[in-house]
Design a protein around this motif. Structure first.
Motif, PDB file in Angstrom:
ATOM      1  N   THR A   1     -16.663  37.126   6.042  1.00 42.11           N
ATOM      2  CA  THR A   1     -15.743  36.499   5.087  1.00 42.11           C
ATOM      3  C   THR A   1     -15.836  37.321   3.806  1.00 42.11           C
ATOM      4  O   THR A   1     -16.930  37.639   3.338  1.00 42.11           O
ATOM      5  CB  THR A   1     -16.126  35.026   4.837  1.00 42.11           C
ATOM      6  OG1 THR A   1     -16.180  34.358   6.097  1.00 42.11           O
ATOM      7  CG2 THR A   1     -15.091  34.335   3.951  1.00 42.11           C
TER       8      THR A   1
ATOM      9  N   HIS B   1     -10.254  34.847  -1.041  1.00 41.95           N
ATOM     10  CA  HIS B   1     -11.094  35.153   0.122  1.00 41.95           C
ATOM     11  C   HIS B   1     -10.216  35.347   1.351  1.00 41.95           C
ATOM     12  O   HIS B   1      -9.055  34.945   1.365  1.00 41.95           O
ATOM     13  CB  HIS B   1     -12.116  34.041   0.365  1.00 41.95           C
ATOM     14  CG  HIS B   1     -11.506  32.735   0.775  1.00 41.95           C
ATOM     15  ND1 HIS B   1     -11.038  31.817  -0.131  1.00 41.95           N
ATOM     16  CD2 HIS B   1     -11.257  32.196   1.997  1.00 41.95           C
ATOM     17  CE1 HIS B   1     -10.549  30.766   0.508  1.00 41.95           C
ATOM     18  NE2 HIS B   1     -10.654  30.971   1.808  1.00 41.95           N
TER      19      HIS B   1
ATOM     20  N   ARG C   1     -15.882  32.731  17.638  1.00 41.19           N
ATOM     21  CA  ARG C   1     -16.388  32.579  16.263  1.00 41.19           C
ATOM     22  C   ARG C   1     -15.971  31.180  15.805  1.00 41.19           C
ATOM     23  O   ARG C   1     -14.777  30.873  15.749  1.00 41.19           O
ATOM     24  CB  ARG C   1     -15.763  33.640  15.362  1.00 41.19           C
ATOM     25  CG  ARG C   1     -16.151  33.518  13.876  1.00 41.19           C
ATOM     26  CD  ARG C   1     -15.410  34.606  13.101  1.00 41.19           C
ATOM     27  NE  ARG C   1     -15.812  34.736  11.722  1.00 41.19           N
ATOM     28  CZ  ARG C   1     -15.193  34.140  10.690  1.00 41.19           C
ATOM     29  NH1 ARG C   1     -14.156  33.348  10.904  1.00 41.19           N
ATOM     30  NH2 ARG C   1     -15.604  34.344   9.461  1.00 41.19           N
TER      31      ARG C   1
ATOM     32  N   ARG D   1     -15.962  23.442   8.500  1.00 42.94           N
ATOM     33  CA  ARG D   1     -15.450  23.607   7.135  1.00 42.94           C
ATOM     34  C   ARG D   1     -15.229  22.264   6.452  1.00 42.94           C
ATOM     35  O   ARG D   1     -14.558  21.389   6.993  1.00 42.94           O
ATOM     36  CB  ARG D   1     -14.132  24.359   7.218  1.00 42.94           C
ATOM     37  CG  ARG D   1     -13.351  24.511   5.931  1.00 42.94           C
ATOM     38  CD  ARG D   1     -12.160  25.391   6.253  1.00 42.94           C
ATOM     39  NE  ARG D   1     -11.368  25.763   5.119  1.00 42.94           N
ATOM     40  CZ  ARG D   1     -10.164  25.236   4.846  1.00 42.94           C
ATOM     41  NH1 ARG D   1      -9.670  24.280   5.595  1.00 42.94           N
ATOM     42  NH2 ARG D   1      -9.484  25.671   3.807  1.00 42.94           N
TER      43      ARG D   1
HETATM   44  C1  OGA Z   1     -11.426  29.034   5.170  1.00 36.84           C
HETATM   45  C2  OGA Z   1     -11.289  30.470   5.384  1.00 36.84           C
HETATM   46  C3  OGA Z   1     -12.442  32.372   6.242  1.00 36.84           C
HETATM   47  C4  OGA Z   1     -13.258  32.738   7.438  1.00 36.84           C
HETATM   48  O1  OGA Z   1     -12.162  28.385   5.926  1.00 36.84           O
HETATM   49  O2  OGA Z   1     -10.826  28.519   4.219  1.00 36.84           O
HETATM   50  O3  OGA Z   1     -10.453  31.084   4.772  1.00 36.84           O
HETATM   51  O4  OGA Z   1     -14.013  33.708   7.317  1.00 36.84           O
HETATM   52  N1  OGA Z   1     -12.157  31.007   6.254  1.00 36.84           N
HETATM   53  O5  OGA Z   1     -13.119  32.095   8.478  1.00 36.84           O
END
Ligand code: OGA
Ligand code: MN
Length: 289
Positions: A142, A263, A276, A280
């Protein structure tokens, strides 16, 4: 070699904070997030979150409910968009995965474009917490870009010019851009919202650029011109010197500040071969200023 010269111990609580780069990011060692934090520890974690913008707690193993309970210590949990609720047992936990509902690999990861979470809401997400559940052998990082640093690096005339600019954020447009048409119900659930392009962080008082893939165009400016300006600014803001890359380890819980970062996920592994999966949770933010 000992790279621990920056190591700092949060005195009253005994856990350790180790900066991960000069720009941002710190790891937190010695806390067990499955149990409630006492007030002093909670406050010290919150301070580290504001100071480093991305913090990673190592060696955790949380159930979904424990992740919800951990998150709730820092504010109000935010419900997810309709599609991200899935068929979850605990709808406040969105399962980020590169598989479909039947466990078949999609051959890609989601969220690969720069964004800040739920910026199309009137109160965009304050923080996102991701807990690694299944990781590929390597990659699947990430990646973060620091919008304080990107703003601060702008020449003064550009800062002045951007100071009153407002941006339209649209989940609908953002989904269209990844080839998905939203249902009427989804549209009603996530209408567009306008936010300042230069946002003042409600806790640190620092200014940061606020845009990303849900940012559609500039308010009061022709669509194409506004888009072009957003794209140019994003190119500036996501240059290597503003970027921090998180390499996931088993047991990681990552917590980041959406108010001053962009991000994205990086599909830098064989997405046709390896699953993966991350859990969250999001914390609701405040109206932007
Ligand atoms: C999120 C996102 C990034 C990832 O969960 O908001 O953008 O690396 N994830 O999965
Ligand atoms: Mn995201």
């Amino acid at each position: 070699m000992e790279a621990q010269t920056l190591t700092k111990t949060a005195a009253q609580t005994g856990f350790e904070i180790r900066p991960l780069s000069a720009l941002m990011g710190a790891e937190i060692i010695g806390l067990d997030l499955s149990r409630p934090l006492d007030d002093a520890t909670r406050d010290a974690v919150h301070d580290a979150f504001l100071q480093y913008q991305v913090i990673v707690f190592r060696d955790q193993k949380l159930t979904k409910q424990q992740q919800v309970d951990f998150t709730a210590q820092f504010g109000t949990l935010e419900r997810h968009t309709l599609r991200n609720l899935g068929t979850n047992d605990i709808p406040l936990v969105h399962v980020v995965t590169n598989m479909d509902d039947d466990g078949k690999l999609l051959g890609r990861v989601k969220s690969e474009k720069w964004h800040t979470d739920k910026s199309f809401r009137p109160e965009p997400s304050m923080a996102t917490i991701l807990h690694a559940v299944i990781l590929p052998p390597a990659g699947g990082d990430t990646v973060f870009a620091n919008m304080y640093a990107a703003y601060e690096a702008l020449p003064e005339p550009a800062k002045a010019e951007l100071s009153d600019v407002k941006v339209m954020h649209s989940w609908e447009l953002s989904r269209e851009n990844i080839g998905r048409v939203m249902s009427e119900q989804e549209k009603r659930d996530a209408p567009d919202n306008v936010h300042p392009l230069v946002r003042t962080h409600p806790e640190t008082g620092r200014k940061a650029l606020f845009m990303g893939m849900h940012a559609s165009h500039l308010d009061g400016m022709p669509m194409a011109e506004g888009r072009a300006r957003i794209e140019k600014l994003e190119d500036h803001a996501t240059q290597e010197q503003f970027v921090f890359r998180h390499n996931w380890r088993e047991g990681d819980v990552l917590m980041w500040d959406n108010r001053c970062l962009l991000h994205h996920a990086d599909g830098n592994f064989d997405t046709t071969k390896y699953p993966r999966v991350l859990h969250r949770t999001c914390l609701r933010g405040t109206p932007t200023k």
